[in-house]
Scaffold this motif. Structure first.
Motif, PDB file in Angstrom:
ATOM      1  N   LEU B  70       0.922  -1.036  -0.087  1.00  0.00           N
ATOM      2  CA  LEU B  70       0.140   0.037  -0.096  1.00  0.00           C
ATOM      3  C   LEU B  70       0.697   1.110   0.314  1.00  0.00           C
ATOM      4  CD1 LEU B  70      -2.879  -1.190   2.486  1.00  0.00           C
ATOM      5  CD2 LEU B  70      -3.353  -0.206   0.379  1.00  0.00           C
ATOM      6  N   GLN B  72       0.316   5.811  -0.865  1.00  0.00           N
ATOM      7  CA  GLN B  72      -0.614   6.929  -0.922  1.00  0.00           C
ATOM      8  C   GLN B  72      -1.327   6.681  -2.519  1.00  0.00           C
ATOM      9  OE1 GLN B  72      -2.191   8.876   1.256  1.00  0.00           O
ATOM     10  NE2 GLN B  72      -1.123   7.806   2.740  1.00  0.00           N
ATOM     11  N   ALA B  97     -14.231 -10.789   8.774  1.00  0.00           N
ATOM     12  CA  ALA B  97     -13.341 -10.284   9.713  1.00  0.00           C
ATOM     13  C   ALA B  97     -12.237  -9.309   8.255  1.00  0.00           C
ATOM     14  CB  ALA B  97     -12.347 -11.180  10.193  1.00  0.00           C
ATOM     15  N   ASP B 101     -15.259  -5.719   8.994  1.00  0.00           N
ATOM     16  CA  ASP B 101     -14.854  -5.024  10.548  1.00  0.00           C
ATOM     17  C   ASP B 101     -14.289  -3.692  10.641  1.00  0.00           C
ATOM     18  OD1 ASP B 101     -12.362  -5.668  10.145  1.00  0.00           O
ATOM     19  OD2 ASP B 101     -12.138  -7.188  11.316  1.00  0.00           O
ATOM     20  N   GLY B 102     -14.081  -3.034   9.603  1.00  0.00           N
ATOM     21  CA  GLY B 102     -13.517  -1.655   9.497  1.00  0.00           C
ATOM     22  C   GLY B 102     -11.984  -1.729   9.173  1.00  0.00           C
ATOM     23  N   THR B 103     -11.560  -2.925   8.936  1.00  0.00           N
ATOM     24  CA  THR B 103     -10.032  -3.085   8.976  1.00  0.00           C
ATOM     25  C   THR B 103      -9.595  -2.420   7.662  1.00  0.00           C
ATOM     26  OG1 THR B 103      -9.760  -4.615  10.508  1.00  0.00           O
ATOM     27  CG2 THR B 103      -7.718  -4.319   9.098  1.00  0.00           C
ATOM     28  N   ILE B 104     -10.170  -3.033   6.410  1.00  0.00           N
ATOM     29  CA  ILE B 104      -9.995  -2.755   5.109  1.00  0.00           C
ATOM     30  C   ILE B 104     -10.316  -1.339   4.673  1.00  0.00           C
ATOM     31  CG2 ILE B 104     -10.512  -3.218   2.685  1.00  0.00           C
ATOM     32  CD1 ILE B 104      -8.220  -5.180   3.855  1.00  0.00           C
ATOM     33  N   ALA B 106     -10.314   1.300   6.984  1.00  0.00           N
ATOM     34  CA  ALA B 106      -9.464   2.213   7.344  1.00  0.00           C
ATOM     35  C   ALA B 106      -8.276   2.256   6.740  1.00  0.00           C
ATOM     36  CB  ALA B 106      -9.217   1.816   8.959  1.00  0.00           C
ATOM     37  N   LEU B 107      -7.785   1.082   6.256  1.00  0.00           N
ATOM     38  CA  LEU B 107      -6.503   1.064   5.391  1.00  0.00           C
ATOM     39  C   LEU B 107      -6.706   1.854   4.193  1.00  0.00           C
ATOM     40  CD1 LEU B 107      -4.968  -1.306   6.954  1.00  0.00           C
ATOM     41  CD2 LEU B 107      -4.523  -2.590   4.921  1.00  0.00           C
ATOM     42  N   PHE B 110      -6.652   5.345   4.834  1.00  0.00           N
ATOM     43  CA  PHE B 110      -5.519   6.036   5.455  1.00  0.00           C
ATOM     44  C   PHE B 110      -4.437   6.100   4.246  1.00  0.00           C
ATOM     45  CE2 PHE B 110      -1.139   5.870   7.046  1.00  0.00           C
ATOM     46  CZ  PHE B 110      -1.188   6.377   7.823  1.00  0.00           C
ATOM     47  N   TYR B 111      -4.586   5.329   3.113  1.00  0.00           N
ATOM     48  CA  TYR B 111      -3.950   5.417   1.925  1.00  0.00           C
ATOM     49  C   TYR B 111      -4.592   6.059   0.768  1.00  0.00           C
ATOM     50  CZ  TYR B 111      -0.232   2.648   4.138  1.00  0.00           C
ATOM     51  OH  TYR B 111       0.712   2.241   5.048  1.00  0.00           O
ATOM     52  N   VAL B 120     -15.571   2.944   8.050  1.00  0.00           N
ATOM     53  CA  VAL B 120     -15.122   2.241   9.498  1.00  0.00           C
ATOM     54  C   VAL B 120     -16.324   2.428  10.211  1.00  0.00           C
ATOM     55  CG1 VAL B 120     -13.794   2.505  11.473  1.00  0.00           C
ATOM     56  CG2 VAL B 120     -12.763   2.982   9.293  1.00  0.00           C
ATOM     57  N   ASP B 121     -17.116   3.458  10.309  1.00  0.00           N
ATOM     58  CA  ASP B 121     -18.214   3.418  11.681  1.00  0.00           C
ATOM     59  C   ASP B 121     -19.415   2.389  11.013  1.00  0.00           C
ATOM     60  OD1 ASP B 121     -18.757   5.216   9.507  1.00  0.00           O
ATOM     61  OD2 ASP B 121     -19.227   7.068  10.686  1.00  0.00           O
ATOM     62  N   THR B 124     -18.559  -0.809  12.098  1.00  0.00           N
ATOM     63  CA  THR B 124     -18.679  -1.251  13.558  1.00  0.00           C
ATOM     64  C   THR B 124     -20.331  -1.543  13.791  1.00  0.00           C
ATOM     65  OG1 THR B 124     -17.077   0.311  14.105  1.00  0.00           O
ATOM     66  CG2 THR B 124     -18.695  -0.232  15.869  1.00  0.00           C
ATOM     67  N   ARG B 328      -9.329  15.284   4.432  1.00  0.00           N
ATOM     68  CA  ARG B 328      -8.325  15.314   5.330  1.00  0.00           C
ATOM     69  C   ARG B 328      -8.042  16.709   5.787  1.00  0.00           C
ATOM     70  NH1 ARG B 328      -3.290  11.710   3.463  1.00  0.00           N
ATOM     71  NH2 ARG B 328      -4.879  10.282   3.066  1.00  0.00           N
TER      72      ARG B 328
END
Lengths: 345, 345
Positions: B70, B72, B97, B101-104, B106-107, B110-111, B120-121, B124, B328
């Motif tokens: 990963l 930017q 999972a 669950d929000g992991t991917i 967020a990843l 972030f990038y 993400v929310d 959840t 951002r």
């Protein structure tokens, strides 16, 4: 103890994260600390302890420092012929966006890096004040009544003045106004909608008492800080809060009865258990008409609320030895195998 | 249209994600597709379209394919002298999972990689069935009554038999049992606690009707699929569900009144708006005693519920041109500057 302090982030609270990190450097002088700065463009830099000064970052000097990338189990510094790994437990000290919205939690989870801080779901319930209200309702913790307003949607406010207007998803009083009557409303809404598309409206409670309590779960039990009655003017503005994040002197216990202390702790535990494990959080409570109301959850409080703990270094050590294990499911290919066999392929 | 299909993940639903991806390869044959596989150890691999077969992964052949990292704005393939970037919109097709669950989410946030999928929310509130209940309560959508049980905690179940036992945070019927009386309870709990430390207990509603509806928000409006009445036996077991994920034939609209269709859509929109923007989700509803109850939110439904849409490819194009912008915050150093100046440094 070895500990990596991760700070910065693409957040309105970027600067106070720097202040928090500098404060903890002093407070944890007996730790073996690594400092990793997340710049606003999401590049990670390794910062020498001697360079941990606010001007390092405001002058952009960090851009000459080693860049780190994420790999399984560690932050990694790669050069042509070598690779250094930084794999100690991370203290997530990024306030606001990135740190408190679940982004950093997910990144560290994905790369199997152990960390002190809220997990993804805990972030969702604390970062957005609406969702904190949902949580309170579900777990039976009282909070202040509220209304929600969305940008570009007309909405008649039902709450009688004076009211407080808050962006739904920011901390540190950013964008928050007290509105005494309708003449002040439009300006306050404009300010709040600068920061978020969703705004929370609450009654301004005259004569409310405020109490802060921090705590964490470790070694099979909850551990609490002292109860603090924060000095307040109408409320802390951002500049005062900013200075507030550099606190490192232990404060005095508020003059509260044992009975009230117990009620605060009971409410704290209801909020914390099953959701915030792995984090040291601060809950800010109101006491109004003899009721305890949860005002806000700070899942990464300024300078980790170190000034509320008798021995903050010991607290961090306890917590870091009790971090939740994230189970990664074992992947088998039994269904694909059985179906391939059935097909005779 | 260019689209990257991201699938796999360290999840109990790893295999069905592979099936989903293969199904979409057929369904989106007019797209310019890139396939990225996330292995259970969280390594990303670039998979040639011609290798998109279940046995590629069960035999571990992907391990010889190019590894991506990963950066930017893109997934990147680096070699000694060159760098290829894969920066088309990502369809997050990792079920369970990691993906839900929000992991991917967020990843990719972030990038700064654009993606179709829950943020993400939203993850959840849909990944953990407890939090779906919290959401329902807060937004005024009805759902089935429930109790929560925690591993290693004794708890007397109040719900009268027959009941359903579900791990709180898994989809695809994994670990779910119908319990007709107390003699079957311990085994069902053991099974559910294999997958999660938290378990949901609900009454098993005899004679309930089930309806599924998918939809998304694009170009300023909600867009809905047809309403499906899923074929059910007692409930779909994992193996049947697994086969279910490979569906690509459009199904027939359920025989439901316009009035009920409207009620389903109204409930869907309440769940979706303000939380699921950017995702195509499927809501599974119960109708019981003339009440519409939300049973489950599938934020990344099997094969994206393509079979419920008249023109699935057009739907995906619409959605990908309406993805939410993540703002951002611009970082300034005004407080550090003003404080440094005040100190004369």
């Amino acid at each position: 103890m070895k500990l990596t302090i991760l700070f910065g982030g693409a957040s309105f609270e970027h600067e106070i994260s720097i202040v928090s990190a500098i404060t903890l450097k002093e407070k944890l002088s007996n730790f073996d600390l690594t400092f990793i700065f997340c710049d606003s463009d999401h590049t990670f830099y390794l910062v020498e302890a001697s360079k941990m000064k606010a001007v390092t970052f405001s002058k952009g000097e960090h851009k000459k420092m080693p860049v780190l990338t994420l790999a399984q189990g560690a932050f990694v510094q790669k050069s042509m012929f070598s690779k250094s790994e930084y794999n100690s437990v991370v203290l997530n000290l990024i306030h606001g966006a990135d740190g408190e919205d679940g982004t950093i939690a997910a990144l560290l989870d994905f790369y199997s890096i152990k960390y002190i801080g809220p997990r993804v779901d805990a972030c969702t319930f604390s970062y957005d004040k609406r969702y904190t209200k949902y949580l309170c309702e579900a777990i039976g913790v009282k909070s202040v009544k509220y209304e929600v307003m969305h940008k570009n949607e007309h909405c008649n406010i039902q709450t009688p003045y004076p009211i407080i207007i808050k962006p739904s998803s920011l901390g540190s009083s950013i964008g928050v106004s007290i509105v005494k009557d309708e003449s002040e409303l439009d300006y306050a809404l404009d300010v709040a909608f600068e920061f978020d598309d969703t705004v929370i409206v609450e009654p301004f409670l005259e004569g409310v008492k405020e109490y802060n309590l921090a705590g964490y779960y470790a070694n099979g039990a909850m551990h609490y800080s002292i109860v603090e009655e924060p000095h307040k003017e109408e409320f802390l503005d951002f500049e005062k809060k900013y200075m507030d994040f550099s606190r490192s002197e232990q404060v005095l216990t508020a003059d509260v009865s044992e009975e009230l202390t117990l009620r605060l702790k009971t409410n704290f535990e209801k909020v914390y258990r099953g959701l915030f494990e792995g984090a040291l959080i601060r809950c800010d409570f109101f006491v109004f008409n003899d009721e305890v109301l949860l005002n806000e959850i700070n899942p990464i409080p300024g300078s980790m609320a170190n000034y509320l703990f008798e021995d903050f270094a010991v607290s961090l050590e306890e917590l870091s030895s009790s971090l939740p294990h994230s189970k990664r499911p074992k992947v088998t290919y039994e269904y694909i195998h059985s179906i391939s066999q059935a097909k005779g392929k």
